[in-house]
Design an enzyme around this catalytic site. Sequence first.
Site, PDB file in Angstrom:
ATOM      1  N   VAL A 111       8.378  -0.177  -1.977  1.00 42.03           N
ATOM      2  CA  VAL A 111       9.473  -1.597  -1.731  1.00 42.03           C
ATOM      3  C   VAL A 111       9.040  -2.858  -2.771  1.00 42.03           C
ATOM      4  O   VAL A 111       9.411  -3.194  -3.640  1.00 42.03           O
ATOM      5  CB  VAL A 111       9.826  -1.813  -0.589  1.00 42.03           C
ATOM      6  CG1 VAL A 111       8.593  -2.072   0.405  1.00 42.03           C
ATOM      7  CG2 VAL A 111      10.951  -3.024  -0.495  1.00 42.03           C
ATOM      8  N   MET A 112       7.519  -3.037  -2.498  1.00 44.17           N
ATOM      9  CA  MET A 112       7.248  -4.316  -3.065  1.00 44.17           C
ATOM     10  C   MET A 112       6.795  -4.119  -4.369  1.00 44.17           C
ATOM     11  O   MET A 112       7.214  -4.941  -5.409  1.00 44.17           O
ATOM     12  CB  MET A 112       5.628  -4.619  -2.515  1.00 44.17           C
ATOM     13  CG  MET A 112       5.723  -5.267  -1.019  1.00 44.17           C
ATOM     14  SD  MET A 112       6.678  -6.588  -0.847  1.00 44.17           S
ATOM     15  CE  MET A 112       5.189  -7.747  -1.607  1.00 44.17           C
ATOM     16  N   GLY A 113       6.352  -3.021  -4.952  1.00 40.68           N
ATOM     17  CA  GLY A 113       5.985  -2.690  -6.412  1.00 40.68           C
ATOM     18  C   GLY A 113       7.301  -2.532  -7.190  1.00 40.68           C
ATOM     19  O   GLY A 113       7.524  -3.065  -8.283  1.00 40.68           O
ATOM     20  N   ARG A 151       2.387   7.422  -8.112  1.00 36.01           N
ATOM     21  CA  ARG A 151       1.863   8.602  -8.315  1.00 36.01           C
ATOM     22  C   ARG A 151       2.693   9.621  -7.962  1.00 36.01           C
ATOM     23  O   ARG A 151       2.596  10.727  -8.612  1.00 36.01           O
ATOM     24  CB  ARG A 151       0.822   8.657  -6.795  1.00 36.01           C
ATOM     25  CG  ARG A 151       0.128   9.740  -6.467  1.00 36.01           C
ATOM     26  CD  ARG A 151      -0.627   9.543  -5.305  1.00 36.01           C
ATOM     27  NE  ARG A 151      -0.009   9.533  -4.126  1.00 36.01           N
ATOM     28  CZ  ARG A 151      -0.603   9.246  -2.887  1.00 36.01           C
ATOM     29  NH1 ARG A 151      -1.866   9.583  -2.671  1.00 36.01           N
ATOM     30  NH2 ARG A 151       0.224   8.974  -1.899  1.00 36.01           N
ATOM     31  N   LYS A 188      -0.700   0.773  -1.140  1.00 35.35           N
ATOM     32  CA  LYS A 188      -1.126   1.147   0.057  1.00 35.35           C
ATOM     33  C   LYS A 188      -2.516   0.238   0.099  1.00 35.35           C
ATOM     34  O   LYS A 188      -3.462   0.954  -0.601  1.00 35.35           O
ATOM     35  CB  LYS A 188      -1.176   2.099   0.996  1.00 35.35           C
ATOM     36  CG  LYS A 188      -1.100   2.177   2.308  1.00 35.35           C
ATOM     37  CD  LYS A 188      -0.594   3.638   2.866  1.00 35.35           C
ATOM     38  CE  LYS A 188      -0.782   3.366   4.378  1.00 35.35           C
ATOM     39  NZ  LYS A 188       0.060   2.396   5.053  1.00 35.35           N
ATOM     40  N   LYS A 194      -4.694 -16.156   0.772  1.00 37.00           N
ATOM     41  CA  LYS A 194      -3.428 -15.368   1.186  1.00 37.00           C
ATOM     42  C   LYS A 194      -3.815 -14.763   2.876  1.00 37.00           C
ATOM     43  O   LYS A 194      -2.917 -14.997   3.738  1.00 37.00           O
ATOM     44  CB  LYS A 194      -3.251 -14.179   0.442  1.00 37.00           C
ATOM     45  CG  LYS A 194      -2.099 -13.125   1.027  1.00 37.00           C
ATOM     46  CD  LYS A 194      -0.824 -13.620   1.169  1.00 37.00           C
ATOM     47  CE  LYS A 194       0.013 -13.039   2.107  1.00 37.00           C
ATOM     48  NZ  LYS A 194       0.180 -11.310   2.245  1.00 37.00           N
ATOM     49  N   HIS A 220      -3.221 -18.041   4.801  1.00 35.26           N
ATOM     50  CA  HIS A 220      -1.848 -18.183   4.766  1.00 35.26           C
ATOM     51  C   HIS A 220      -1.333 -17.406   6.028  1.00 35.26           C
ATOM     52  O   HIS A 220      -0.468 -17.904   6.942  1.00 35.26           O
ATOM     53  CB  HIS A 220      -0.990 -17.867   3.478  1.00 35.26           C
ATOM     54  CG  HIS A 220       0.489 -17.691   3.681  1.00 35.26           C
ATOM     55  ND1 HIS A 220       0.783 -16.482   4.262  1.00 35.26           N
ATOM     56  CD2 HIS A 220       1.440 -18.223   3.150  1.00 35.26           C
ATOM     57  CE1 HIS A 220       2.274 -16.596   4.201  1.00 35.26           C
ATOM     58  NE2 HIS A 220       2.743 -17.708   3.556  1.00 35.26           N
ATOM     59  N   ASN A 221      -1.586 -16.124   6.329  1.00 35.16           N
ATOM     60  CA  ASN A 221      -0.947 -15.354   7.192  1.00 35.16           C
ATOM     61  C   ASN A 221      -1.464 -15.766   8.605  1.00 35.16           C
ATOM     62  O   ASN A 221      -0.828 -15.646   9.695  1.00 35.16           O
ATOM     63  CB  ASN A 221      -1.312 -13.976   6.940  1.00 35.16           C
ATOM     64  CG  ASN A 221      -0.662 -13.128   5.933  1.00 35.16           C
ATOM     65  OD1 ASN A 221      -0.005 -14.069   4.867  1.00 35.16           O
ATOM     66  ND2 ASN A 221      -0.500 -11.964   5.892  1.00 35.16           N
ATOM     67  N   GLU A 271       0.521 -18.585   9.515  1.00 37.13           N
ATOM     68  CA  GLU A 271       1.807 -18.038   9.924  1.00 37.13           C
ATOM     69  C   GLU A 271       1.894 -17.581  11.213  1.00 37.13           C
ATOM     70  O   GLU A 271       2.820 -17.699  12.174  1.00 37.13           O
ATOM     71  CB  GLU A 271       1.870 -16.982   8.890  1.00 37.13           C
ATOM     72  CG  GLU A 271       3.556 -16.083   9.279  1.00 37.13           C
ATOM     73  CD  GLU A 271       3.588 -14.817   8.316  1.00 37.13           C
ATOM     74  OE1 GLU A 271       3.132 -15.165   6.902  1.00 37.13           O
ATOM     75  OE2 GLU A 271       3.748 -13.808   8.597  1.00 37.13           O
TER      76      GLU A 271
HETATM   77  P1  NDP Z   1       3.011   0.678   0.971  1.00 38.33           P
HETATM   78  O1  NDP Z   1       1.893  -0.109   1.383  1.00 38.33           O
HETATM   79  O2  NDP Z   1       4.016   1.605   1.747  1.00 38.33           O
HETATM   80  O3  NDP Z   1       2.412   1.891  -0.213  1.00 38.33           O
HETATM   81  C1  NDP Z   1       2.947   3.060  -0.807  1.00 38.33           C
HETATM   82  C2  NDP Z   1       2.537   3.055  -2.108  1.00 38.33           C
HETATM   83  O4  NDP Z   1       1.333   3.219  -2.199  1.00 38.33           O
HETATM   84  C3  NDP Z   1       3.561   4.162  -2.864  1.00 38.33           C
HETATM   85  O5  NDP Z   1       3.761   3.754  -3.991  1.00 38.33           O
HETATM   86  C4  NDP Z   1       2.249   5.260  -2.943  1.00 38.33           C
HETATM   87  O6  NDP Z   1       2.512   6.227  -3.688  1.00 38.33           O
HETATM   88  C5  NDP Z   1       1.182   4.319  -3.237  1.00 38.33           C
HETATM   89  N1  NDP Z   1      -0.123   5.103  -2.490  1.00 38.33           N
HETATM   90  C6  NDP Z   1      -0.682   5.222  -1.435  1.00 38.33           C
HETATM   91  N2  NDP Z   1      -1.891   5.758  -1.802  1.00 38.33           N
HETATM   92  C7  NDP Z   1      -2.163   6.051  -3.192  1.00 38.33           C
HETATM   93  C8  NDP Z   1      -3.206   6.762  -3.829  1.00 38.33           C
HETATM   94  N3  NDP Z   1      -4.086   7.205  -3.023  1.00 38.33           N
HETATM   95  N4  NDP Z   1      -2.879   6.811  -5.156  1.00 38.33           N
HETATM   96  C9  NDP Z   1      -1.737   6.291  -5.730  1.00 38.33           C
HETATM   97  N5  NDP Z   1      -0.905   5.568  -5.054  1.00 38.33           N
HETATM   98  C10 NDP Z   1      -0.855   5.568  -3.663  1.00 38.33           C
HETATM   99  O7  NDP Z   1       3.987  -0.186  -0.063  1.00 38.33           O
HETATM  100  P2  NDP Z   1       4.621  -1.594   0.152  1.00 38.33           P
HETATM  101  O8  NDP Z   1       5.348  -1.435  -1.331  1.00 38.33           O
HETATM  102  O9  NDP Z   1       5.102  -1.747   1.209  1.00 38.33           O
HETATM  103  O10 NDP Z   1       3.328  -2.495  -0.146  1.00 38.33           O
HETATM  104  C11 NDP Z   1       2.575  -2.383  -1.321  1.00 38.33           C
HETATM  105  C12 NDP Z   1       1.268  -3.251  -1.271  1.00 38.33           C
HETATM  106  O11 NDP Z   1       1.769  -4.742  -1.087  1.00 38.33           O
HETATM  107  C13 NDP Z   1       0.543  -3.145   0.040  1.00 38.33           C
HETATM  108  O12 NDP Z   1      -0.907  -3.196   0.067  1.00 38.33           O
HETATM  109  C14 NDP Z   1       0.939  -4.174   1.119  1.00 38.33           C
HETATM  110  O13 NDP Z   1       0.173  -4.522   2.135  1.00 38.33           O
HETATM  111  C15 NDP Z   1       1.472  -5.367   0.071  1.00 38.33           C
HETATM  112  N6  NDP Z   1       2.251  -6.272   0.508  1.00 38.33           N
HETATM  113  C16 NDP Z   1       3.222  -5.808   1.235  1.00 38.33           C
HETATM  114  C17 NDP Z   1       4.143  -7.157   1.662  1.00 38.33           C
HETATM  115  C18 NDP Z   1       5.507  -6.604   2.235  1.00 38.33           C
HETATM  116  O14 NDP Z   1       5.966  -7.550   3.003  1.00 38.33           O
HETATM  117  N7  NDP Z   1       5.716  -5.389   2.715  1.00 38.33           N
HETATM  118  C19 NDP Z   1       3.871  -8.387   1.492  1.00 38.33           C
HETATM  119  C20 NDP Z   1       2.711  -8.549   0.474  1.00 38.33           C
HETATM  120  C21 NDP Z   1       2.016  -7.558   0.144  1.00 38.33           C
HETATM  121  P3  NDP Z   1       3.368   7.345  -3.341  1.00 38.33           P
HETATM  122  O15 NDP Z   1       4.945   6.998  -3.741  1.00 38.33           O
HETATM  123  O16 NDP Z   1       2.895   8.541  -4.495  1.00 38.33           O
HETATM  124  O17 NDP Z   1       2.956   7.862  -1.929  1.00 38.33           O
END
Ligand code: NDP
Length: 479
Positions: free
Chosen positions: A12-14, A34, A75, A182, A185-186, A189
């Site tokens: 979701v974030m990416g 991945r 992650k 950051k 910040h949390n 929060e």
């Molecule tokens: P997640 O934290 O749920 O991570 C999932 C993603 O990580 C997927 O794209 C997954 O790929 C990938 N991944 C996990 N392990 C690996 C690996 N070993 N090699 C390659 N890819 C890997 O996703 P979010 O979008 O929720 O968060 C992304 C980041 O942003 C996290 O670090 C989170 O803490 C941070 N963040 C989140 C916020 C939020 O509100 N949610 C706010 C700010 C920061 P695959 O699809 O192949 O499993």
Amino acid sequence: ATANIGVVGLAVMGSNLARNLASREGNTVAIFNRSHDKTEHLVAEHPEAEFVPTFSYEEFAASLTVPRTAIIMVKAGAGTDAVIEELLKVFEPGDIIVDGGNALFTDTIRREKAVRETGVNFVGMGVSGGEEGALLGPSLMPGGSDESWVTLGPILRSIAAVAEGEPCVTHVGHDGAGHFVKMVHNGIEYADMQVIAEAYDLIRRATGKTPAEIADIFAEWNTGDLESYLIEITAEVLRQVDADTDKPLVDIIVDQAGAKGTGGWTAQTAIDLGVPASGIAEAVFARSLSSHPEQRATTGVLPGPAEEFTAFDADAFVEQVRLALYASKIVAYSQGFDIIRAGAAHYGWTIDLGTVAAIWRGGCIIRARFLNRITEAYAESADLPVLMTAPFFREALAASQDAWRAIVATAAASGIPSPVFSSSLAYYDGLRAGRLPAALIQGQRDFFGAHTYKRVDKDGTFHTLWSGDRSEVEAVDTH
Ligand code: NDP
């Protein structure tokens, strides 16, 4: 090579960050995940976006113009390390890897050091604002090298939230500085949410107002000094009615607060740095207390006051709570900025505290007008040892302290827990105290451990021969 920026990790974030990047003039975004289905899905769902989908790290690197710039949104933890390892195989010196995940700043310091040795730049970047922020404009806190900022600055400025005409991003400081800020910040929060929760609880228990009525109070507060995103959403949550039961949703939600750890990291870091961030720590503990039902003696096991408290004048009570909330909030922010100041000194970062407050005005969860006052305070005096001693905050505390004391006293007498209201007040009075009983603690330490003490009337380090004739000797400084 056609893309000027890449995103690795399309959960979701990416995905939202990639869409945000693609929506800005001049950006073409290489994307990689991945599992390939996420990449295909994102491209299929958003034909309007200028994406270059890639399905191997080689293809990803080949699609990027030099210096290659990739933002990792995976992650946090082992996932981040795994992606960095892969990117280093295909990137070259001068390229830039940005970690936008929620990494612990000490991991970022470690990674930056290791990646720098390859000639590639590594930037740990705090991203705040959740999913919506990532898509529409987050508050961004990048660390890393000055060299990387030259390339990253314009790109990040184009996607960040905008507050009063300024993008909510700055080069916070070197290596782990961005993730550190950051994290704090949390932590702030957590405290901000907890003081709001305490205010709600006090008003409800002392006046008997319904959640919907209290929602109106918060909506009203949101037009004044307390105006902020968190106050605004509090009104929304309190007004929500559960469709199944027709009861206020807040009465249906289980009263156990979750946490993902960043508040705890802030409290832990404050302890490590010796910074008294009691409000932030209490907010973390308040969540842990709530989430241990086996420890919560809910059936009258532990005795409380004989009678429930009812406010004689509900309107006056609500106003006192507002002032107590405001004062406690000032303490939490003051403590948070003190942690950043101490962290900067310890880790050798140059962090402009006023600018940090400025980039939190938009995009992030603690966004508030109030942050302008912090920027102003540091503009007047960059070396303020305690933020809340700045004139604006001193005056606000002077105007609210009587109400704050009254509310903490009422909460204590009536058995309503107010951990952050009361610990913030204790901290405030601790700072004000001419002398603290710490002198007695030094005496005790000297008694049982010969830890020595200083005297108010002369230089040197002293020890009393407690188990001897109790005369005083000058201690040899072994440091
Ligand atoms: P997640 O934290 O749920 O991570 C999932 C993603 O990580 C997927 O794209 C997954 O790929 C990938 N991944 C996990 N392990 C690996 C690996 N070993 N090699 C390659 N890819 C890997 O996703 P979010 O979008 O929720 O968060 C992304 C980041 O942003 C996290 O670090 C989170 O803490 C941070 N963040 C989140 C916020 C939020 O509100 N949610 C706010 C700010 C920061 P695959 O699809 O192949 O499993």
